[in-house]
Motif scaffolding. Structure first.
Motif, PDB file in Angstrom:
ATOM      1  N   ASN A 108      39.831  58.384  -8.535  1.00  0.00           N
ATOM      2  CA  ASN A 108      40.671  59.200 -10.049  1.00  0.00           C
ATOM      3  C   ASN A 108      39.667  58.423 -10.945  1.00  0.00           C
ATOM      4  O   ASN A 108      40.249  59.222 -12.129  1.00  0.00           O
ATOM      5  CB  ASN A 108      41.758  59.553 -10.179  1.00  0.00           C
ATOM      6  N   ALA A 109      39.969  57.348 -10.865  1.00  0.00           N
ATOM      7  CA  ALA A 109      39.492  56.010 -12.081  1.00  0.00           C
ATOM      8  C   ALA A 109      38.044  56.261 -12.257  1.00  0.00           C
ATOM      9  O   ALA A 109      37.482  55.875 -13.239  1.00  0.00           O
ATOM     10  CB  ALA A 109      39.598  54.858 -11.259  1.00  0.00           C
ATOM     11  N   LYS A 110      36.777  56.549 -11.376  1.00  0.00           N
ATOM     12  CA  LYS A 110      35.727  56.865 -11.330  1.00  0.00           C
ATOM     13  C   LYS A 110      35.293  57.922 -12.599  1.00  0.00           C
ATOM     14  O   LYS A 110      36.826  59.133 -12.745  1.00  0.00           O
ATOM     15  CB  LYS A 110      34.820  57.134 -10.524  1.00  0.00           C
ATOM     16  N   LEU A 111      34.195  58.052 -13.357  1.00  0.00           N
ATOM     17  CA  LEU A 111      33.947  58.642 -13.989  1.00  0.00           C
ATOM     18  C   LEU A 111      33.402  59.797 -13.254  1.00  0.00           C
ATOM     19  O   LEU A 111      33.123  59.634 -11.546  1.00  0.00           O
ATOM     20  CB  LEU A 111      32.384  58.438 -14.278  1.00  0.00           C
ATOM     21  N   ILE A 112      33.472  61.364 -12.976  1.00  0.00           N
ATOM     22  CA  ILE A 112      33.300  62.121 -12.802  1.00  0.00           C
ATOM     23  C   ILE A 112      31.608  62.527 -12.238  1.00  0.00           C
ATOM     24  O   ILE A 112      31.691  63.278 -10.814  1.00  0.00           O
ATOM     25  CB  ILE A 112      33.448  63.735 -13.360  1.00  0.00           C
ATOM     26  N   PHE A 113      30.882  61.458 -12.845  1.00  0.00           N
ATOM     27  CA  PHE A 113      29.392  61.319 -12.498  1.00  0.00           C
ATOM     28  C   PHE A 113      29.377  60.498 -11.094  1.00  0.00           C
ATOM     29  O   PHE A 113      28.489  60.286 -11.268  1.00  0.00           O
ATOM     30  CB  PHE A 113      28.759  60.997 -13.374  1.00  0.00           C
ATOM     31  N   GLY A 114      30.418  59.746 -11.072  1.00  0.00           N
ATOM     32  CA  GLY A 114      30.316  58.765 -10.231  1.00  0.00           C
ATOM     33  C   GLY A 114      29.656  57.720 -10.242  1.00  0.00           C
ATOM     34  O   GLY A 114      29.680  57.114 -11.708  1.00  0.00           O
ATOM     35  N   ASP A 115      30.006  56.632  -9.225  1.00  0.00           N
ATOM     36  CA  ASP A 115      29.178  55.371 -10.172  1.00  0.00           C
ATOM     37  C   ASP A 115      27.731  55.115 -10.995  1.00  0.00           C
ATOM     38  O   ASP A 115      27.393  55.677  -9.760  1.00  0.00           O
ATOM     39  CB  ASP A 115      29.801  54.053  -8.847  1.00  0.00           C
TER      40      ASP A 115
END
Length: 420
Positions: free
Chosen positions: A167-174
């Protein structure tokens, strides 16, 4: 109408006569813990722009024009502990066309092509097209960091979800993973998604039984496992975390995140909605009126309540030297809610505004379609009348009780160097 076509594939239809358009969404759902955000992002990018038959953006655009200006796109978002890839199209109801045509069938043919026939050559996306889409997206994401308001929001979410990295990540991923992902890996993931993701087909519009049957006949997904979506309400974090960074700018950003264990299925959900709007979710809120307007301590200030992850976030633009005073003022506005120290007139105004804004959702087929999907996903049976009655039933005492649940967890200050 709600039905399970086969295991893990659900069909939802809501007849709606007020629109000239019909809206269809197909949502692929999988656990966020699978950590496929970068792959999922690229599948969505390629699906939106190419297929085996429509192997260029121009061909996709021309086909949509032929379909009487249908609007088509993809999207990715999170709900609780799952991530959703959405394919959505809106198009005019064929009853309003002068020419007799089976437009629903043609629309479904187009979607079927997009979903089941990706633009793969020897099992992978063409490298030239794939790399172009990927690199453009990476550039866009890297440029977002220059937006300091966005950057401050990203940082406080990383702090709040320190023990919940997905949940800390961007919705686009790393971004680093996205920059190095290959067309081969994304093509592999496409097949995984199509085969194993839970599927929700949602339809909104004035359609008859034969048209509904046409839609169902076009999307024959195999059986797959059913997911049980959990609405998260607590991060794995006990003490308050503070962090300050310096930036070359005049304005400073002060963001706070509170643990707020309320979800859209909680008994005090409506109390939380009104409380958030009263605190900072509207131009009539206590923070806006007192911190921004009366004390002139903020260029902007607002609060937002996430109903599937159980947190409340406050965002503000301030003079960095006033950060401590602003935090004290925020705390005092929350105390006013707990002490019921505001007028009934203000409360009535907030509730009236919430209901008015809610009713505007019924003027958008896409918003109604999204509500149809979310309600099916989390098994929420709330009706329009239920929602309005829920807001109307909120009072000062119930707001005070839910405000007591706010627990500060993260504070991030992006301090402008010109404020030194």
């Amino acid at each position: 109408m709600q039905q399970e076509i086969t295991s893990g594939v659900r069909f939802n239809f809501e007849k709606q006569n007020k629109f000239k358009n019909v809206a269809i969404s197909i949502d692929f759902v999988e656990p966020l813990a699978n950590d496929n955000l970068a792959e999922r992002t690229m599948v969505a990018e390629m699906m939106e722009n190419y297929s085996n038959k429509y192997n260029s953006k121009l061909k996709v655009a021309r086909k949509l024009a032929e379909l009487y200006g249908a609007r088509f796109g993809t999207n990715i978002f999170k709900v609780g502990d799952v991530v959703v890839l959405r394919i959505i199209i809106t198009f005019i109801n064929e009853h309003f066309l002068e020419t007799k045509i089976n437009l629903v069938n043609q629309i479904c043919d187009f979607l079927q092509e997009i979903i089941f026939h990706p633009y793969l050559i020897n099992g992978i996306y063409p490298d030239e097209l794939f790399n172009l889409q990927r690199d453009n997206l990476v550039d866009y994401l890297n440029n977002l960091s220059d937006n300091k308001k966005y950057y401050a929001t990203r940082q406080i979410k990383k702090m709040y979800f320190a023990n919940d990295p997905q949940n800390a990540k961007l919705i686009f991923g790393d971004v680093d993973k996205l920059a190095n992902i290959t067309s081969k890996r994304v093509a592999e993931y496409y097949h995984e998604m199509i085969t194993h993701n839970e599927v929700y087909i949602s339809v909104q519009g004035s359609l008859d039984e034969s048209q509904i049957a046409t839609i169902q006949d076009h999307f024959k997904f195999s059986q797959r496992a059913n997911l049980k979506v959990k609405l998260k309400t607590r991060p794995d974090q006990r003490s308050v975390v503070y962090k300050t960074e310096l930036a070359q700018q005049k304005q400073s950003q002060l963001n706070l995140m509170y643990q707020f264990p309320v979800s859209l299925k909680s008994i005090d959900y409506y109390d939380a909605l009104v409380m958030n709007s009263l605190l900072g979710g509207s131009a009539s809120s206590l923070m806006f009126l007192n911190i921004r307007e009366k004390e002139s301590l903020a260029y902007y200030i607002s609060s937002s309540f996430n109903t599937t992850l159980g947190y409340l976030m406050i965002q503000s633009g301030i003079d960095g030297n006033q950060a401590e005073k602003v935090q004290d003022m925020i705390k005092s506005q929350i105390k006013r809610l707990i002490d019921e120290n505001y007028s009934e007139g203000l409360l009535d105004k907030i509730k009236t505004s919430l209901i008015s804004n809610y009713l505007t959702n019924f003027d958008s087929e896409r918003k109604l379609l999204n509500n149809l999907f979310i309600n099916a996903l989390v098994d929420n049976q709330t009706t329009k009348n239920d929602w309005i009655e829920g807001i109307q039933s909120v009072n000062k005492r119930s707001i005070a009780l839910v405000a007591k649940k706010l627990e500060l967890k993260s504070v991030f200050l992006l301090k402008g160097e010109d404020d030194e």
